[in-house]
Every structure is written in C-alpha cells, then in structure tokens.
Scaffold this motif. Structure first.
Motif, PDB file in Angstrom:
ATOM      1  N   LEU A  12      10.325  19.098  -5.145  1.00 47.24           N
ATOM      2  CA  LEU A  12      11.448  18.869  -5.468  1.00 47.24           C
ATOM      3  C   LEU A  12      11.809  17.134  -5.367  1.00 47.24           C
ATOM      4  CD1 LEU A  12      13.834  20.460  -6.092  1.00 47.24           C
ATOM      5  CD2 LEU A  12      14.497  20.331  -3.535  1.00 47.24           C
ATOM      6  N   ALA A  13      10.898  16.617  -4.641  1.00 46.96           N
ATOM      7  CA  ALA A  13      11.170  15.106  -4.740  1.00 46.96           C
ATOM      8  C   ALA A  13      10.452  14.628  -6.002  1.00 46.96           C
ATOM      9  CB  ALA A  13      10.469  14.359  -3.376  1.00 46.96           C
ATOM     10  N   ILE A  14       9.186  15.173  -6.376  1.00 41.01           N
ATOM     11  CA  ILE A  14       8.696  14.813  -7.637  1.00 41.01           C
ATOM     12  C   ILE A  14       9.555  15.216  -8.716  1.00 41.01           C
ATOM     13  CG2 ILE A  14       6.587  15.383  -9.194  1.00 41.01           C
ATOM     14  CD1 ILE A  14       4.906  15.870  -6.388  1.00 41.01           C
ATOM     15  N   LEU A  15      10.173  16.427  -8.677  1.00 35.46           N
ATOM     16  CA  LEU A  15      11.202  16.650  -9.808  1.00 35.46           C
ATOM     17  C   LEU A  15      12.046  15.522  -9.949  1.00 35.46           C
ATOM     18  CD1 LEU A  15      12.162  20.463  -9.541  1.00 35.46           C
ATOM     19  CD2 LEU A  15      10.830  19.452 -11.337  1.00 35.46           C
ATOM     20  N   ASP A  16      12.680  15.063  -9.050  1.00 30.92           N
ATOM     21  CA  ASP A  16      13.434  14.075  -8.958  1.00 30.92           C
ATOM     22  C   ASP A  16      13.088  12.664  -9.712  1.00 30.92           C
ATOM     23  OD1 ASP A  16      15.801  15.562  -7.693  1.00 30.92           O
ATOM     24  OD2 ASP A  16      15.193  14.899  -5.814  1.00 30.92           O
ATOM     25  N   LEU A  17      11.929  12.336  -9.277  1.00 33.69           N
ATOM     26  CA  LEU A  17      11.084  11.281  -9.952  1.00 33.69           C
ATOM     27  C   LEU A  17      10.945  11.451 -11.257  1.00 33.69           C
ATOM     28  CD1 LEU A  17       8.519  10.515  -6.877  1.00 33.69           C
ATOM     29  CD2 LEU A  17      10.383   9.101  -7.267  1.00 33.69           C
ATOM     30  N   PHE A  18      10.571  12.474 -11.574  1.00 34.38           N
ATOM     31  CA  PHE A  18      10.097  12.986 -13.038  1.00 34.38           C
ATOM     32  C   PHE A  18      11.207  12.704 -13.924  1.00 34.38           C
ATOM     33  CE2 PHE A  18       9.673  16.262 -16.702  1.00 34.38           C
ATOM     34  CZ  PHE A  18       8.723  15.569 -17.199  1.00 34.38           C
ATOM     35  N   TYR A  45       3.036  11.223  -8.851  1.00 33.60           N
ATOM     36  CA  TYR A  45       4.166  11.295  -8.093  1.00 33.60           C
ATOM     37  C   TYR A  45       4.005  11.696  -6.697  1.00 33.60           C
ATOM     38  CZ  TYR A  45       6.763  10.407 -12.491  1.00 33.60           C
ATOM     39  OH  TYR A  45       7.352   9.914 -13.726  1.00 33.60           O
ATOM     40  N   VAL A  46       2.803  12.136  -6.406  1.00 33.13           N
ATOM     41  CA  VAL A  46       2.785  13.090  -5.182  1.00 33.13           C
ATOM     42  C   VAL A  46       2.950  11.663  -3.837  1.00 33.13           C
ATOM     43  CG1 VAL A  46       1.083  14.029  -3.672  1.00 33.13           C
ATOM     44  CG2 VAL A  46       1.259  14.723  -6.081  1.00 33.13           C
ATOM     45  N   LEU A  47       2.161  10.635  -4.192  1.00 28.71           N
ATOM     46  CA  LEU A  47       2.267   9.856  -3.062  1.00 28.71           C
ATOM     47  C   LEU A  47       3.593   9.361  -2.758  1.00 28.71           C
ATOM     48  CD1 LEU A  47       0.365   8.099  -1.169  1.00 28.71           C
ATOM     49  CD2 LEU A  47       0.167   6.328  -3.011  1.00 28.71           C
ATOM     50  N   GLN A  48       4.273   8.976  -3.823  1.00 29.86           N
ATOM     51  CA  GLN A  48       5.625   8.500  -3.664  1.00 29.86           C
ATOM     52  C   GLN A  48       6.591   9.507  -3.144  1.00 29.86           C
ATOM     53  OE1 GLN A  48       6.872   6.716  -7.208  1.00 29.86           O
ATOM     54  NE2 GLN A  48       8.851   5.830  -6.583  1.00 29.86           N
ATOM     55  N   ALA A  49       6.383  10.611  -3.426  1.00 32.10           N
ATOM     56  CA  ALA A  49       7.215  11.727  -2.890  1.00 32.10           C
ATOM     57  C   ALA A  49       7.136  11.852  -1.576  1.00 32.10           C
ATOM     58  CB  ALA A  49       6.902  13.075  -3.779  1.00 32.10           C
ATOM     59  N   LYS A  50       5.972  11.993  -1.278  1.00 29.37           N
ATOM     60  CA  LYS A  50       5.347  12.365   0.322  1.00 29.37           C
ATOM     61  C   LYS A  50       5.832  11.013   1.074  1.00 29.37           C
ATOM     62  CE  LYS A  50       1.346  15.276   0.012  1.00 29.37           C
ATOM     63  NZ  LYS A  50      -0.087  15.212   0.335  1.00 29.37           N
ATOM     64  N   SER A  51       5.766   9.905   0.598  1.00 30.82           N
ATOM     65  CA  SER A  51       6.380   8.942   1.533  1.00 30.82           C
ATOM     66  C   SER A  51       7.835   8.842   1.470  1.00 30.82           C
ATOM     67  CB  SER A  51       5.631   7.607   1.046  1.00 30.82           C
ATOM     68  OG  SER A  51       5.955   7.341  -0.300  1.00 30.82           O
ATOM     69  N   SER A  52       8.358   9.277   0.625  1.00 26.89           N
ATOM     70  CA  SER A  52      10.033   9.283   0.796  1.00 26.89           C
ATOM     71  C   SER A  52      10.372  10.235   1.646  1.00 26.89           C
ATOM     72  CB  SER A  52      10.574   9.673  -0.778  1.00 26.89           C
ATOM     73  OG  SER A  52      10.237  10.904  -1.008  1.00 26.89           O
ATOM     74  N   MET A  53       9.833  11.032   2.195  1.00 33.42           N
ATOM     75  CA  MET A  53      10.156  12.345   2.894  1.00 33.42           C
ATOM     76  C   MET A  53       9.745  12.085   4.135  1.00 33.42           C
ATOM     77  SD  MET A  53       9.371  15.454   0.446  1.00 33.42           S
ATOM     78  CE  MET A  53      10.834  15.911   1.128  1.00 33.42           C
ATOM     79  N   ILE A  54       9.052  11.075   4.580  1.00 29.64           N
ATOM     80  CA  ILE A  54       8.501  10.649   6.074  1.00 29.64           C
ATOM     81  C   ILE A  54       9.508   9.865   6.660  1.00 29.64           C
ATOM     82  CG2 ILE A  54       6.736   9.490   7.464  1.00 29.64           C
ATOM     83  CD1 ILE A  54       5.059  10.346   4.783  1.00 29.64           C
ATOM     84  N   SER A  55       9.931  10.104   8.021  1.00 26.34           N
ATOM     85  CA  SER A  55      10.723   9.362   8.636  1.00 26.34           C
ATOM     86  C   SER A  55      10.094   8.211   9.131  1.00 26.34           C
ATOM     87  CB  SER A  55      11.227  10.118   9.826  1.00 26.34           C
ATOM     88  OG  SER A  55      11.938   9.150  10.708  1.00 26.34           O
ATOM     89  N   VAL A 101       0.923  -1.010   0.062  1.00 24.01           N
ATOM     90  CA  VAL A 101      -0.083   0.157   0.137  1.00 24.01           C
ATOM     91  C   VAL A 101       0.921   1.232   0.105  1.00 24.01           C
ATOM     92  CG1 VAL A 101      -1.703   1.350   1.315  1.00 24.01           C
ATOM     93  CG2 VAL A 101      -1.951  -1.280   1.186  1.00 24.01           C
ATOM     94  N   GLY A 102       0.667   2.172  -1.053  1.00 24.24           N
ATOM     95  CA  GLY A 102       1.408   3.259  -0.910  1.00 24.24           C
ATOM     96  C   GLY A 102       2.219   3.151  -2.252  1.00 24.24           C
ATOM     97  N   LYS A 103       2.360   2.106  -3.124  1.00 22.96           N
ATOM     98  CA  LYS A 103       3.113   1.770  -4.117  1.00 22.96           C
ATOM     99  C   LYS A 103       1.960   2.037  -5.384  1.00 22.96           C
ATOM    100  CE  LYS A 103       7.365   0.987  -2.879  1.00 22.96           C
ATOM    101  NZ  LYS A 103       7.815  -0.214  -2.924  1.00 22.96           N
ATOM    102  N   GLU A 104       0.846   2.243  -5.044  1.00 21.60           N
ATOM    103  CA  GLU A 104      -0.217   2.162  -6.231  1.00 21.60           C
ATOM    104  C   GLU A 104       0.083   3.550  -7.182  1.00 21.60           C
ATOM    105  OE1 GLU A 104      -0.643   2.624  -3.105  1.00 21.60           O
ATOM    106  OE2 GLU A 104      -2.052   4.150  -2.577  1.00 21.60           O
ATOM    107  N   HIS A 105      -0.279   3.572  -8.183  1.00 18.87           N
ATOM    108  CA  HIS A 105      -0.573   4.519  -9.013  1.00 18.87           C
ATOM    109  C   HIS A 105      -1.849   5.554  -8.406  1.00 18.87           C
ATOM    110  CE1 HIS A 105      -0.970   7.545 -12.587  1.00 18.87           C
ATOM    111  NE2 HIS A 105      -2.202   7.337 -12.559  1.00 18.87           N
ATOM    112  N   MET A 106      -1.599   6.656  -8.081  1.00 14.08           N
ATOM    113  CA  MET A 106      -2.422   7.796  -7.706  1.00 14.08           C
ATOM    114  C   MET A 106      -2.977   8.684  -8.735  1.00 14.08           C
ATOM    115  SD  MET A 106      -3.965   8.104  -4.502  1.00 14.08           S
ATOM    116  CE  MET A 106      -2.884   7.557  -3.373  1.00 14.08           C
ATOM    117  N   SER A 107      -4.119   8.506  -9.160  1.00 12.70           N
ATOM    118  CA  SER A 107      -4.943   9.343 -10.009  1.00 12.70           C
ATOM    119  C   SER A 107      -5.177  10.757  -9.480  1.00 12.70           C
ATOM    120  CB  SER A 107      -5.974   8.711 -10.651  1.00 12.70           C
ATOM    121  OG  SER A 107      -6.996   8.561  -9.747  1.00 12.70           O
ATOM    122  N   GLY A 108      -5.647  11.664 -10.271  1.00 12.91           N
ATOM    123  CA  GLY A 108      -6.108  12.956  -9.630  1.00 12.91           C
ATOM    124  C   GLY A 108      -7.343  13.050  -9.051  1.00 12.91           C
ATOM    125  N   SER A 109      -8.162  11.910  -9.453  1.00 10.45           N
ATOM    126  CA  SER A 109      -9.509  11.886  -8.864  1.00 10.45           C
ATOM    127  C   SER A 109      -9.635  11.284  -7.457  1.00 10.45           C
ATOM    128  CB  SER A 109     -10.357  10.806  -9.647  1.00 10.45           C
ATOM    129  OG  SER A 109      -9.994   9.706  -9.435  1.00 10.45           O
TER     130      SER A 109
END
Lengths: 229, 260
Positions: B196-202, B228-238, A159-167
C-alpha cells in the motif's frame, strides 16, 4: 563555529578535500542545538576513543574499526552531526591518532559522501575509470597500497535512500564496503533513515548482525522535531 | 413448383426450388463484423411475383400475407393492369432461425440496430455484474492493510486508476497483474501494508497526463516495484528505541569502552 581558513595549511587542505558541503563547513558540536545532549555525549565519547587510538587500526581492541550509526527521521540532524564529527577530528586530532605509517603524509584522512554517490563511483569503475576514481575507491575500502590514501574516518550519508534494483547489488555493495573497512580497522559513520533493528528486513540478517558489531547505534530524535521546518 | 408445407425444412426446399427456377439468387455480404447470406429477388422473379402474386392481391384487395402458400400456388391470372405496377425488390432475408424470427424485417438498418441493441444490452449486463463483484472486494477496508492479500492490493490499485482515469477496474483485476504482484510479494518479502505504501509512492511519482492505459500502468508498477520496496519498508518502521535496542546500544558502547 570556527573559520576553516584560519586552520593550518595541512588541516585546511584536509577539510577542503573531505568533500564537506560548504553550508556545514566550520560547524562545531555547540552549533548543534536541536540535538539531545545525551546523544551528543555518546558521540563525543566515541570521538575521544578514536582520538585515544583505540579505534583506527588498533590491533586486538574490541573497539577496533567500530563506527557510528546515526539513524532517525529526516531533519533531525544526522548529516549535520556526522559533518561536525569529521571536522572535529580533522581540526583537533593529533597526527598520530590517525595511525599513519612512519614517514607518511596523509592525503585524505576523512571523507564524506552519500551512499548513492558511492554506488555511482563503483559503477564508474566498471567502465573507464580515472586514476583519481580508482585511488578514491581503494581509499574508501582502506585497501590502497599507499596507506596515505586510505580514508581513516568515512561518512556514508543517506543509506536507505539509494535506488534498489531487483538484483540486490546495492545491498551487497553496502555490506562489502562496511565489512572491508571494518576488517581494515577503519571506522565508518553511517547516517540512515532505517533503524538498525530494521536492517535485517531491508539489507538482510547478515548485514544487521554485522552492523551490531561494527557500530554504536544512536537514534537521533530532535525534541524540536524536523529541524528544517 | 410443388405444394409447400409449413416448417423450416419445407421453407428451405421452397427457396431452393425458387433459386433453381431463377426467381431468387443467394448473395453473400458483410454486415458489421459478420458475413451473412441473403436471398434476393431476381428480375425474372420480380416479374413473376408481380404477375402472380401482387396483381391478384390488388385485384382482390386482399390483406393476406404476400408469402402465403395458397396465393403463390395460384394459377396465372394476368390482367391488363400489370404495367401499372412498378417492379420492387423484396429481400427474402437470411436463412436459419433468423429467417423465421426476422421474417417481417427486410431493412438492413433495422437488423443492425436490433443487433446493436442486443449487444449493448448484454454489455451493460456484463458490466453491472462485474461492478457488483467488484463491490464485494471493498470489504478489504475492514481489515488492517498488513493482512491484505495480493487480490486486495490488486483491487486497490484498480480502484485508484479508476478514480484517476475512469479505467474500468476489472481491466486490471482480470489481467495478469495479481499473479505478478504475488510473485513480487514472494521475492521482496512484502505484505499488504508495504504494498500500500508502494502504491502511494507510485501514484505520487507518475505523470497523470502521460499514462491512461490500464495494462501500461500495471506493467509500469510491476517494473518500478523493486525500487520502492526499500523506501516503503523504511517508512513503516518506528524510530522509537525499544528496551531491546537500548540493551544492544549499551553492549555496543561497552565494546567501545573495552568492557566486553
């Protein structure tokens, strides 16, 4: 390790049908050497509570439907531990611990899938679903009319690796699945790279609040670091 | 033909008079991207010029300007040597202020070269000014990333694409990219550090051979931003457990044990 093929026919078929990856079939707690023992103790306590019948469909119990949340960085043993738990349950639990309806044979007591696969399954249901897909999804939610198909312990991996859509459909789906299972008294094991305290930021405050009630959080941090390296 | 005065109005009047007499004709032509009007000497005008102007000059061996009023107004003094001179086409050049500024330049190529040179010079000045302005934005590095504004992130994006493709940074920063980024920030509740983390991922995911257009790149970034938001946010969390987390974990265990 135990030999899956040496299990009795019914339990062997449960392991086979639980979609456990081949490379982790037959693993036991003692095989998880890179994990902190106190974390394993908490997990074993949870397993014992489930075995004692205080979790699965246990009416009036505070522990009813309570699952486990294993979170931490990649390679620290979250998925491996989740798979070990599933196999421990399938191999050892007395039949009554699954709270089956009278004179019912359980088809799939435990199941493993990634959250992305769960989303794919839900997507497939919108088009032209097969009976198998419909039955599986109803079993995941614990809403199958035939209780034999309701999955007692479900592992949702990554959980957390999924593709997150804008919706934000994925967030809604996660909340829906976890909430429905919890309300049906069925525990879920979630593995995630997102700590529980960050679920509010990622999945919303309501999901975090619900997760506080529905899971025992365990932050896995292997003393050996990334066990894959 | 009247006696001409000095001045723009007089010159225009003179040219009009010459046109009416059929000595010159006005032609419209395209030079580069602009359309200009030019006066050309006609055959009749050429003959008259030869007879009245050039021949007396040769005869007198004068160094005076061929357009000097005093010479044009001289009476006809044809000589026998008229046939010895070939007729030449002299371009009177365009009208307006350019007429006075470029009176000595009768070559199209030279006009174009001069124009090109001016344009190049202006472009260089523009780019220099932009680069100077862009350098001011480098001060963002002295501030922690989570305090970066959308403009700072936009400039960081522009710098990165400049480093990879040598695309001029202001082709991004002057576009609609920064307003789009502000909108995304509001929608996904991000800050400079997450972006910035999203930029790295992009930049870690795109095919550098495939893209080389600034607009295409920033639009692609905007499209991919939500994923990328989810991945970027989670990468910043301790993942370290705080005291509060330990308390909540104990509470969850108490619930499991039925002690709540």
């Amino acid at each position: 390790m135990f030999n899956v093929d040496e299990l009795k026919l019914r339990r062997r078929s449960w392991v086979k049908i639980a979609a456990i990856p081949y490379n982790r079939q037959g693993w036991e707690f003692k095989d998880c050497t890179g994990v902190i023992s106190s974390d394993v103790e908490i997990i074993k306590e949870w397993v014992s509570t489930v075995e004692s019948g205080k979790v699965i469909k246990s009416k009036g119990q505070t522990s009813c439907g309570q699952g486990l949340m294993l979170y931490g960085e990649p390679g620290h043993g979250k998925t491996t531990l989740a798979l070990v738990i599933l196999q421990d349950i399938l191999r050892r639990f007395p039949y009554e611990a699954f709270s089956p309806e009278a004179n019912k044979t359980l088809v799939r007591p435990c199941y493993f899938l990634t959250f992305s696969a769960l989303l794919d399954l839900r997507g497939a249901l919108m088009e032209d679903p097969t009976d198998e897909e419909q039955s599986l999804f109803a079993g995941i939610l614990g809403e199958s009319v035939d209780d034999a198909y309701n999955i007692r312990v479900l592992v949702i991996d990554d959980v957390g690796k999924e593709h997150m859509s804008g919706s934000g459909w994925q967030k809604t789906m996660l909340h829906h699945v976890l909430r429905t299972r919890f309300n049906n008294g069925l525990p879920t094991i979630v593995t995630s790279n997102i700590p529980l305290e960050a679920w509010g930021a990622v999945y919303g405050p309501a999901t975090e609040s619900f997760a506080r009630e529905a899971f025992v959080p365990i932050a896995l941090k292997s003393p050996k670091g990334d066990l894959r390296k | 033909m009247g006696h001409w005065q000095i001045g723009r109005h007089s010159a225009l009047k003179a040219l009009k008079e010459l046109r009416e007499l059929g000595y010159i004709e006005l032609k419209t032509q395209k030079i580069g991207a602009s359309i200009v009007k030019k006066n050309y000497l006609t055959v009749l005008g050429s003959d008259r010029l030869t007879a009245e102007l050039l021949l007396p000059l040769v005869v007198q061996n004068s160094n005076n300007s061929v357009f000097a009023n005093s010479l044009i107004s001289k009476p006809d003094t044809p000589t026998e040597s008229v046939e010895e001179f070939q007729t030449i086409n002299i371009e009177v050049d365009s009208m307006g202020y350019e007429f006075f500024e470029k009176q000595s330049s009768i070559d199209d190529d030279e006009v174009l070269k001069a124009r090109q040179k001016t344009q190049d010079s202006k472009k260089a000045e523009y780019e220099e000014a932009k680069a100077k302005n862009h350098k001011k934005r480098l001060s963002r590095h002295s501030v922690s990333a989570d305090k970066w504004t959308c403009t700072d992130v936009g400039y960081e994006f522009a710098d990165r694409i400049y480093r990879v493709w040598s695309i001029k940074p202001w082709s991004v920063t002057n576009s609609r990219f920064i307003p789009a980024l502000a909108s995304l920030r509001k929608k996904h509740d991000t800050n400079g550090a997450v972006e910035l983390a999203i930029l790295d991922l992009f930049f870690g995911s795109i095919d550098f051979e495939k893209y080389d257009d600034a607009e295409h790149l920033w639009k692609l970034f905007v499209t991919r931003f939500p994923s990328y938001v989810l991945q970027a946010k989670s990468s910043m969390i301790s993942t370290e457990e705080s005291d509060e987390e330990l308390r909540l974990k104990e509470k969850a265990l108490a619930r499991l044990r039925g002690n709540v």
